[in-house]
Design a protein around this motif. Structure first.
Motif, PDB file in Angstrom:
ATOM      1  N   LYS A 171       0.840  -1.212   0.000  1.00  0.00           N
ATOM      2  CA  LYS A 171       0.000   0.000   0.000  1.00  0.00           C
ATOM      3  C   LYS A 171       0.870   1.255   0.000  1.00  0.00           C
ATOM      4  O   LYS A 171       0.571   2.229  -0.709  1.00  0.00           O
ATOM      5  N   LEU A 172       1.959   1.240   0.758  1.00  0.00           N
ATOM      6  CA  LEU A 172       2.865   2.395   0.786  1.00  0.00           C
ATOM      7  C   LEU A 172       3.472   2.650  -0.590  1.00  0.00           C
ATOM      8  O   LEU A 172       3.569   3.811  -1.032  1.00  0.00           O
ATOM      9  N   LEU A 173       3.862   1.591  -1.273  1.00  0.00           N
ATOM     10  CA  LEU A 173       4.443   1.759  -2.603  1.00  0.00           C
ATOM     11  C   LEU A 173       3.395   2.210  -3.611  1.00  0.00           C
ATOM     12  O   LEU A 173       3.686   3.043  -4.491  1.00  0.00           O
ATOM     13  N   GLN A 174       2.220   1.681  -3.512  1.00  0.00           N
ATOM     14  CA  GLN A 174       1.152   2.098  -4.427  1.00  0.00           C
ATOM     15  C   GLN A 174       0.802   3.578  -4.239  1.00  0.00           C
ATOM     16  O   GLN A 174       0.459   4.261  -5.214  1.00  0.00           O
ATOM     17  N   ASP A 175       0.902   4.064  -3.011  1.00  0.00           N
ATOM     18  CA  ASP A 175       0.628   5.475  -2.727  1.00  0.00           C
ATOM     19  C   ASP A 175       1.858   6.361  -2.925  1.00  0.00           C
ATOM     20  O   ASP A 175       1.821   7.548  -2.591  1.00  0.00           O
ATOM     21  N   ASN A 176       2.943   5.766  -3.438  1.00  0.00           N
ATOM     22  CA  ASN A 176       4.183   6.498  -3.713  1.00  0.00           C
ATOM     23  C   ASN A 176       4.790   7.116  -2.445  1.00  0.00           C
ATOM     24  O   ASN A 176       5.420   8.167  -2.485  1.00  0.00           O
TER      25      ASN A 176
END
Length: 260
Positions: free
Chosen positions: A125-130
């Motif tokens: 989720k952190l990576l998807q939200d940049n």
């Protein structure tokens, strides 16, 4: 064994965090590095260096494939150092039992990884939200916690296990120690064989036999053979480098002539 177990566990935790998270694996967890550092902490640097060379010869051909490893060289090195230096055991016996210990410790030290499986979705989720910075900090903190749990396991193994191994070795008959010495020699040969199987080719196999002749018949020690090998490898490297540069220069000249 309380103080040695505590010191070696702290060393394990520091090297794991630094080498894994901060430096991106610079081989600081290999026996050739770990054992001398353990020797410094335990007051016997010479034995630590000798043990590090012996264990590195055994583990140098073992690689982590797909996130798993057959035997953990770092924990084996620390337990072996405590076993040899503090329990007054022979290096041969430590090398002989290193692979079984390493196999068990590879399983034990990787157990904490299963505790963090539920948070994998949070990382995604952190990576998807940049949120890259938040991701890096979270992974670093998680690494600290995971390695700390492994260090606690290592502390327990050294504190309760080394003295038990010492008692078992002391109670063993002489022929058992002789057998351990033979196993130690065979284990080192297996380690070199694994490494050799990964790098040998039809073009390089001749140098293996050259080294064998230098040691077996000319009675040269390891340092002398290493110096000769370094000189030969450097000469071949510079000759090939010169050939490549000359070939590149010729191709440039030919392209210029074709242009005009």
């Amino acid at each position: 064994m309380l103080v040695p177990a505590l010191l070696l566990s702290i060393l394990y935790w520091v090297l794991s965090v630094v080498d894994t998270s901060l430096l991106g694996w610079q081989a600081l967890t290999r026996p050739i590095v770990v054992c001398p550092l353990a020797g410094i902490l335990l007051g016997d640097v010479k034995t630590g260096c000798i043990l590090g060379a012996e264990l590195e010869s055994l583990f140098m051909g073992i690689s982590a494939i797909g996130g798993s490893i057959a035997a953990d060289p770092m924990t084996t090195s620390l337990i072996g150092a405590a076993f040899v230096i503090k329990a007054n055991a022979s290096i041969e016996s430590a090398v002989a039992i290193s692979m079984p210990i390493g196999t068990v410790m590879a399983t034990v030290t990787y157990l904490p990884y299963g505790l963090f499986a539920p948070v994998q979705g949070y990382f995604s989720k952190l990576l998807q939200d940049n949120k890259v910075k938040q991701f890096e900090v979270t992974v670093f903190l998680l690494t600290i916690v995971q390695t700390l749990l492994s260090a606690i396991v290592l502390f327990i193994c050294i504190y309760f296990g080394v003295e038990g191994i010492q008692a078992a070795i002391a109670a063993a008959p002489a022929w058992v120690m002789t057998g351990l010495g033979a196993v130690s020699s065979m284990a080192l040969a297996v380690g070199f064989a694994i490494l050799l199987s990964q790098i040998v080719s039809g073009k390089t196999i001749m140098w293996f036999f050259v080294g064998y002749v230098l040691v077996k018949y000319l009675k040269l020690d390891t340092l002398a053979v290493a110096i000769i090998g370094t000189a030969v490898a450097s000469t071949i490297f510079f000759i090939e480098k010169m050939i490549v540069e000359k070939s590149a220069s010729t191709q440039v000249q030919d392209s210029q002539e074709d242009f005009f």
